[in-house]
Design an enzyme around this catalytic site. Structure first.
Site, PDB file in Angstrom:
ATOM      1  N   GLU A 119      24.716  21.593  17.272  1.00  0.00           N
ATOM      2  CA  GLU A 119      24.133  21.414  15.949  1.00  0.00           C
ATOM      3  C   GLU A 119      24.380  22.669  15.109  1.00  0.00           C
ATOM      4  O   GLU A 119      23.637  23.660  15.242  1.00  0.00           O
ATOM      5  CB  GLU A 119      22.617  21.182  16.055  1.00  0.00           C
ATOM      6  CG  GLU A 119      22.248  19.944  16.831  1.00  0.00           C
ATOM      7  CD  GLU A 119      20.895  19.405  16.384  1.00  0.00           C
ATOM      8  OE1 GLU A 119      20.856  18.250  15.970  1.00  0.00           O
ATOM      9  OE2 GLU A 119      19.912  20.161  16.418  1.00  0.00           O
ATOM     10  N   ASN A 177      15.246  12.843  16.551  1.00  0.00           N
ATOM     11  CA  ASN A 177      14.273  13.937  16.536  1.00  0.00           C
ATOM     12  C   ASN A 177      13.356  13.740  15.325  1.00  0.00           C
ATOM     13  O   ASN A 177      13.750  14.019  14.198  1.00  0.00           O
ATOM     14  CB  ASN A 177      15.022  15.277  16.450  1.00  0.00           C
ATOM     15  CG  ASN A 177      14.089  16.456  16.300  1.00  0.00           C
ATOM     16  OD1 ASN A 177      12.874  16.319  16.460  1.00  0.00           O
ATOM     17  ND2 ASN A 177      14.654  17.618  16.003  1.00  0.00           N
ATOM     18  N   SER A 217      22.977  16.258   9.938  1.00  0.00           N
ATOM     19  CA  SER A 217      23.228  15.351   8.811  1.00  0.00           C
ATOM     20  C   SER A 217      24.042  14.114   9.204  1.00  0.00           C
ATOM     21  O   SER A 217      24.881  13.641   8.428  1.00  0.00           O
ATOM     22  CB  SER A 217      23.901  16.108   7.662  1.00  0.00           C
ATOM     23  OG  SER A 217      23.040  17.113   7.160  1.00  0.00           O
ATOM     24  N   GLU A 270      15.303  25.041  14.976  1.00  0.00           N
ATOM     25  CA  GLU A 270      14.010  25.314  14.326  1.00  0.00           C
ATOM     26  C   GLU A 270      13.060  26.033  15.287  1.00  0.00           C
ATOM     27  O   GLU A 270      12.198  26.798  14.856  1.00  0.00           O
ATOM     28  CB  GLU A 270      13.418  23.999  13.782  1.00  0.00           C
ATOM     29  CG  GLU A 270      14.182  23.546  12.540  1.00  0.00           C
ATOM     30  CD  GLU A 270      14.191  22.045  12.297  1.00  0.00           C
ATOM     31  OE1 GLU A 270      13.372  21.325  12.889  1.00  0.00           O
ATOM     32  OE2 GLU A 270      15.048  21.599  11.510  1.00  0.00           O
ATOM     33  N   GLY A 330      19.792  18.997   8.202  1.00  0.00           N
ATOM     34  CA  GLY A 330      18.949  18.660   7.062  1.00  0.00           C
ATOM     35  C   GLY A 330      19.533  19.031   5.711  1.00  0.00           C
ATOM     36  O   GLY A 330      18.817  19.032   4.709  1.00  0.00           O
ATOM     37  N   HIS A 367      16.136  23.814  20.052  1.00  0.00           N
ATOM     38  CA  HIS A 367      16.483  23.371  18.695  1.00  0.00           C
ATOM     39  C   HIS A 367      16.465  24.587  17.765  1.00  0.00           C
ATOM     40  O   HIS A 367      15.654  25.497  17.937  1.00  0.00           O
ATOM     41  CB  HIS A 367      15.478  22.317  18.222  1.00  0.00           C
ATOM     42  CG  HIS A 367      15.905  21.654  16.952  1.00  0.00           C
ATOM     43  ND1 HIS A 367      15.726  22.233  15.726  1.00  0.00           N
ATOM     44  CD2 HIS A 367      16.537  20.476  16.723  1.00  0.00           C
ATOM     45  CE1 HIS A 367      16.218  21.434  14.788  1.00  0.00           C
ATOM     46  NE2 HIS A 367      16.720  20.362  15.372  1.00  0.00           N
ATOM     47  N   LYS A 369      10.816  15.309  14.528  1.00  0.00           N
ATOM     48  CA  LYS A 369      10.213  16.567  14.058  1.00  0.00           C
ATOM     49  C   LYS A 369       8.707  16.348  13.808  1.00  0.00           C
ATOM     50  O   LYS A 369       8.073  15.561  14.516  1.00  0.00           O
ATOM     51  CB  LYS A 369      10.937  17.088  12.827  1.00  0.00           C
ATOM     52  CG  LYS A 369      12.454  17.174  13.037  1.00  0.00           C
ATOM     53  CD  LYS A 369      13.156  17.983  12.011  1.00  0.00           C
ATOM     54  CE  LYS A 369      14.646  17.891  12.259  1.00  0.00           C
ATOM     55  NZ  LYS A 369      15.413  18.840  11.463  1.00  0.00           N
TER      56      LYS A 369
HETATM   57  C1  PEP Z   1      18.072  17.899  13.794  1.00  0.00           C
HETATM   58  O1  PEP Z   1      17.057  18.389  13.337  1.00  0.00           O
HETATM   59  O2  PEP Z   1      18.302  17.972  15.000  1.00  0.00           O
HETATM   60  C2  PEP Z   1      18.986  17.236  12.879  1.00  0.00           C
HETATM   61  C3  PEP Z   1      20.192  16.968  13.312  1.00  0.00           C
HETATM   62  O3  PEP Z   1      18.520  16.947  11.612  1.00  0.00           O
HETATM   63  P1  PEP Z   1      19.307  16.154  10.461  1.00  0.00           P
HETATM   64  O4  PEP Z   1      19.927  14.931  11.081  1.00  0.00           O
HETATM   65  O5  PEP Z   1      18.263  15.817   9.455  1.00  0.00           O
HETATM   66  O6  PEP Z   1      20.362  17.083   9.934  1.00  0.00           O
END
Ligand code: PEP
Length: 257
Positions: free
Chosen positions: A175, A15, A219, A107, A181, A105, A17
């Site tokens: 997630e 992703n 992460s 976000e 993040g 997601h 973003k």
């Molecule tokens: C995400 O935004 O879906 C995500 C998993 O981000 P990160 O790997 O940076 O935690």
């Protein structure tokens, strides 16, 4: 392994973003496509998907053409067309060369106030356009601290998935919001507990639920990917920060058992 003895092919999705301009995006996708074209199937044991920002989709569709790298989008509108300024429909994404689209997601849920009903409608729109919906769900830090993780995941799974979801048209990405993040990752036992529940839910509610791909996201890095991808019922990863470097994303893909 599934009951019929077939392993589920893992999915590693990146992703991007809101990152990437034409020059660096082309270089990143090109490097992944080059590595994937060269890799023997024993070396690349997963399906590899990149989800760049929408303006880059048609550019990158040409870059990854004739390679095992697939293209996904980060969101879609729930309507196929209409007066929705600034939005992008699922048929447009399919037309741009996408096979996947992320919906729900955290976000989007947080920044745009999208609830489970909207997420489900978007997944339905994705299916109608022939796309595979990567449906995201997961608890907040406060919900985990309150012992509500399994209840939240249960509710989001039931409410966010279309009735017609199957293992072929849907992927789940668990997630935990607090892991995205942040560098924080649940323990293997905590991930296993949620994924076991997701598998039970999938068996009850999703066509061919034994084969539904259940991704972990939050992460994931080259250093922890192998341990996470070995956890029971983890069939891949949704990767944010670490997907922006070809070497890191490739190392995660190579970590698939
Ligand atoms: C995400 O935004 O879906 C995500 C998993 O981000 P990160 O790997 O940076 O935690």
């Amino acid at each position: 392994m599934t009951p019929d003895g077939n392993a589920i092919r893992p999915l590693i999705a990146g992703n991007w973003k809101m990152h990437g301009r034409r020059a660096d995006a082309t270089a990143l996708a090109g490097e992944l496509a080059r590595r994937a074209r060269r890799a023997a199937s024993a070396e690349l044991r997963c399906e590899l998907v990149i989800c760049p920002p929408a303006p880059l989709l048609t550019v990158l569709a040409d870059i990854v053409a004739d390679s095992p790298v697939r293209l996904g989008a980060q969101d879609c509108h729930l309507s196929a067309s209409g007066a929705h300024t600034g939005d992008i429909s699922a048929p447009m994404l399919a037309d741009a060369g996408c096979r996947y689209v992320i919906v729900g997601h955290s976000e989007r849920r947080t920044d745009h106030g999208e609830g489970d009903d909207t997420v489900r409608a978007k997944a339905e729109a994705a299916h109608a356009a022939g796309l595979v919906a990567i449906v995201c769900l997961g608890e907040t830090e406060a919900q985990r601290a309150a012992g509500e993780t399994l209840a939240v995941v249960d509710r989001q799974f039931r409410a966010s998935l279309p009735a017609a979801a199957t293992a072929a048209n849907t992927v789940i990405a668990y997630e935990p919001v607090w892991a995205i993040g942040t560098g924080k990752v649940p323990t293997a036992a905590e991930i296993a507990e949620v994924h076991a529940q997701l598998r039970t839910l999938a068996r009850g509610r999703v066509g061919d639920g034994d084969r539904l791909r259940l991704l972990y996201g939050g992460s994931v890095k080259p250093g922890n990917a192998a341990e996470i991808l070995r956890i029971a019922n983890v069939n891949g990863a949704l990767v944010g920060g670490a997907c922006l470097q070809a070497g890191d994303f490739w190392a995660i893909a190579r970590s698939c058992p």
